[in-house]
Design a protein around this motif. Structure first.
Motif, PDB file in Angstrom:
ATOM      1  N   SER A 147       5.025   0.105  -3.075  1.00 45.50           N
ATOM      2  CA  SER A 147       4.859   0.107  -4.434  1.00 45.50           C
ATOM      3  C   SER A 147       4.851  -1.315  -4.998  1.00 45.50           C
ATOM      4  O   SER A 147       5.256  -2.270  -4.303  1.00 45.50           O
ATOM      5  CB  SER A 147       5.869   0.942  -5.148  1.00 45.50           C
ATOM      6  N   ASP A 171       0.983  -1.307   0.013  1.00 43.10           N
ATOM      7  CA  ASP A 171      -0.005  -0.096  -0.099  1.00 43.10           C
ATOM      8  C   ASP A 171       0.977   1.321   0.062  1.00 43.10           C
ATOM      9  O   ASP A 171       1.886   1.347   0.785  1.00 43.10           O
ATOM     10  CB  ASP A 171      -1.024  -0.039   1.128  1.00 43.10           C
ATOM     11  N   ASP A 172       0.519   2.129  -1.017  1.00 40.11           N
ATOM     12  CA  ASP A 172       1.343   3.283  -0.723  1.00 40.11           C
ATOM     13  C   ASP A 172       0.989   4.353   0.202  1.00 40.11           C
ATOM     14  O   ASP A 172       1.650   5.330   0.282  1.00 40.11           O
ATOM     15  CB  ASP A 172       1.250   4.202  -2.391  1.00 40.11           C
ATOM     16  N   MET A 230      -2.348   2.504  -7.083  1.00 38.66           N
ATOM     17  CA  MET A 230      -0.821   3.065  -6.568  1.00 38.66           C
ATOM     18  C   MET A 230      -0.118   3.609  -7.727  1.00 38.66           C
ATOM     19  O   MET A 230      -0.605   3.340  -8.838  1.00 38.66           O
ATOM     20  CB  MET A 230      -0.233   1.718  -6.141  1.00 38.66           C
TER      21      MET A 230
END
Length: 453
Positions: A35, A10-11, A57
């Motif tokens: 990423s 998860d960014d 993302m």
């Protein structure tokens, strides 16, 4: 949910930290990536049970990440995390191989339930992999009990053909082990993780056989209340074993020929053409050439099936296999019946001389019956079937009928005498050599020559 190895992608650092902290409290091993590119580096270095990835993302999306993970680590479970507005994308990701999706903000109870399902899925995958490994070991060529030169040649041929996808025709009398060789070919082939589907063609009438092989649609005939998937469809990507191929009727032969030529067919009562990629291994105890002359078997089908031909000789023509098969069957059925048991010398000699018209299947049945019915620690002659007890001292094959040359018969007699003597002295080679009137070195030479310990 304990000890799952999870990669969280998860960014958004805040969302990632909250989930990672929660999962670690649940005793999961958690790795993090901000990423898709960073996630791929982790996947290359570590084997993860689960990848929880955001859908949108910067750079590569979670959708693209799924494709990469599926090619690199197909056993890994991928779960998509998505905002409500991108659920359609998450559903599309599931079509590409994602296991499920979660909507943001993540409901922790829903996450717990999903990971519990993942854990059960991983357990099933592990059990299936173990089962495949056990099947591969059971049906390995080295697992087939044989000592004769003829069987060694057959297994050598089977081992070479296993690496191809060519059709194989296995010939031999009933009970010689045709299906065992067919399974060994499959479980030593590149398709070993795909289905092996066996069909006894002689056990079904014409209508039932077509339905079993090719399936049928609902309403195709009386009693067809639902669609039925046939054996060819079930075996797609793997191997179908057609036992007693010489017994299939003419109409089924035509449809079978089409599958071999075009790799397609229609279900009974259906119009949809179904494509399959299936290796066909057929077996028969009949003379197909004679059936062709009598117009009972199609010549073009024969040549399609007979790309590689393997003929398994009957047990009476490979006497060297009798002793190891008897020992293997005794060990197997003794363990099954929780008994410690052996043959008496007299019973052993009778069993070695018997012709076994039913071949390996009959031999196994005889040993199983004897283990069950015998009393004490030994199987005696009177525990054996009547036809074996009635053997003459010379056996039931006269010298004039013997297919062996004089030197081969002498070697067989010599081998039998050596083995009997070794059994009588409990395997002590020094005592056996003394009783036989030869040197211990000479005895060891003979045992090595015969491939015996």
């Amino acid at each position: 949910m304990k000890n799952l190895d999870i990669l969280l992608v998860d960014d958004e650092a805040g969302q990632r930290n909250v989930l990672a902290g929660y999962l670690r409290k649940k005793q999961c091993v958690v790795r993090e990536a901000s990423s898709a590119e960073e996630a791929l580096k982790v996947v290359k270095s570590f084997s993860c049970d689960v990848v929880l990835t955001d859908f949108k993302m910067p750079g590569r999306t979670g959708f693209e990440l799924i494709t990469d993970i599926r090619s690199m680590r197909p056993e890994t479970t991928v779960v998509m995390m998505t905002a409500f507005g991108t659920i359609e994308g998450a559903v599309a990701a599931m079509r590409e191989g994602a296991y499920d999706y979660l909507t943001k903000p993540i409901d922790l109870q829903e996450l717990d339930l999903l990971l519990q399902r993942v854990r059960e899925r991983q357990l099933l995958i592990s059990e299936n992999q173990l089962l495949r490994e056990q099947l591969a070991e059971r049906y390995s060529f080295s697992g087939i009990v044989s000592k004769s030169a003829s069987m060694e040649r057959i297994l050598n041929t089977a081992g070479r053909v296993a690496q191809s996808s060519a059709p194989v025709l296995i010939r031999g009398e009933s009970g010689t082990g045709k299906e065992l060789v067919a399974r060994a070919i499959h479980y030593n082939s590149p398709q070993k993780n795909k289905p092996f589907v066996a069909v006894n063609c002689a056990a079904l009438n014409e209508n039932l056989l077509e339905s079993e092989l090719f399936g049928h649609e609902k309403g195709a005939f009386t009693g067809a209340d639902r669609q039925h998937i046939g054996r060819f469809e079930a075996a797609d990507g793997g191997t179908i074993f057609l036992d007693e191929i010489g017994d299939i009727p003419a109409s089924t032969q035509v449809r079978l020929l089409r599958v071999l030529q075009e790799r397609q067919f229609e279900r009974v009562g259906g119009t949809e053409t179904i494509q399959v990629s299936v290796r066909v291994i057929a077996a028969t105890n009949k003379n197909l050439e004679k059936l062709i002359e009598e117009t009972r078997f199609r010549e073009d089908l024969y040549y399609r099936l007979n790309v590689v031909s393997i003929t398994i000789p009957p047990l009476r023509e490979r006497r060297d296999d009798v002793a190891p098969l008897l020992e293997y069957a005794l060990k197997r059925y003794s363990q099954e019946n929780k008994r410690t048991i052996d043959f008496t010398k007299e019973a052993w000699n009778f069993l070695l001389r018997y012709d076994y018209p039913g071949n390996v299947r009959e031999l196994e049945n005889i040993v199983q019956r004897s283990v069950i019915l015998s009393r004490g620690t030994h199987i005696r002659t009177d525990d054996l079937p009547r036809e074996i007890q009635n053997l003459t001292p010379e056996g039931n094959v006269s010298q004039s009928e013997s297919p062996l040359s004089l030197p081969e018969q002498v070697e067989r007699l010599e081998k039998s005498l050596v083995l009997d003597t070794l059994r009588a002295v409990g395997g002590n080679q020094s005592k056996a050599a003394d009783k036989l009137g030869i040197s211990e070195r000479n005895l060891r030479y003979r045992l090595t020559k015969w491939g015996l310990k």
